[in-house]
Design an enzyme around this catalytic site. Sequence first.
Site, mmCIF file in Angstrom:
data_model
loop_
_atom_site.group_PDB
_atom_site.id
_atom_site.type_symbol
_atom_site.label_atom_id
_atom_site.label_comp_id
_atom_site.label_asym_id
_atom_site.label_seq_id
_atom_site.Cartn_x
_atom_site.Cartn_y
_atom_site.Cartn_z
ATOM 1 N NE ARG A 105 1.759 -17.552 -10.302
ATOM 2 C CZ ARG A 105 0.524 -17.734 -10.690
ATOM 3 N NH1 ARG A 105 -0.328 -16.719 -10.717
ATOM 4 N NH2 ARG A 105 0.117 -18.921 -11.089
ATOM 5 C CB ALA A 129 -2.501 -24.249 -11.978
ATOM 6 C CD GLU A 169 -9.040 -8.120 -20.280
ATOM 7 O OE1 GLU A 169 -9.270 -7.248 -19.425
ATOM 8 O OE2 GLU A 169 -9.643 -8.199 -21.362
#
Length: 179
Positions: free
Chosen positions: A65, A77, A139
């Site tokens: 992240r 999610a 991708e």
Amino acid sequence: MSRKLFEKTIKIDPVFKGKIIDLEVQDVELPNGEQGKREVVHHPGAVAVICVTDSEKMVLVKQYRKALEKAIAEIPAGKLEKGEDPRLCAQRELEEETGIKAAYMKEVASFYTSPGFADELVHVYEAADLSTGEVHTDEDEFVERIDVTLEEAKNMIKTGEIHDAKTMYAVQYWEMMKK
């Protein structure tokens, strides 16, 4: 709505229109008659999936992240597309990220992630009637599936490997359902 808890929007200045979020600054009239400014992030909403296998392991995905500058483990999610049915989105995201198909999705809850400045609403589902599907992430999405026991998940919260609210909620929900 009670007037003492309402803020009237006077003016909206769009600041940023992005792929995932839009940001605007609003001039508002406060309940006491004074004026203030609010920065508001608009998000199309998201889904999150609590998936526990027949072997009593919760399915998580680990991914980097950028906003946190670290990888964390999360329940599967994803972002809703405009007009998309959250249940169908949950089924799609689960298979895309984990290779698991769920014939049934039970709606568990929905919640706002950061209501002080954002309108993002996350719909949480529990997956059932599982079968093998095919992983096919976006991708620009790189994830690693990990299956953990309840005790492992709780330990991951303690160590910060699980560090987001939706996954902490999922672990708590799983623990409550086991009792």
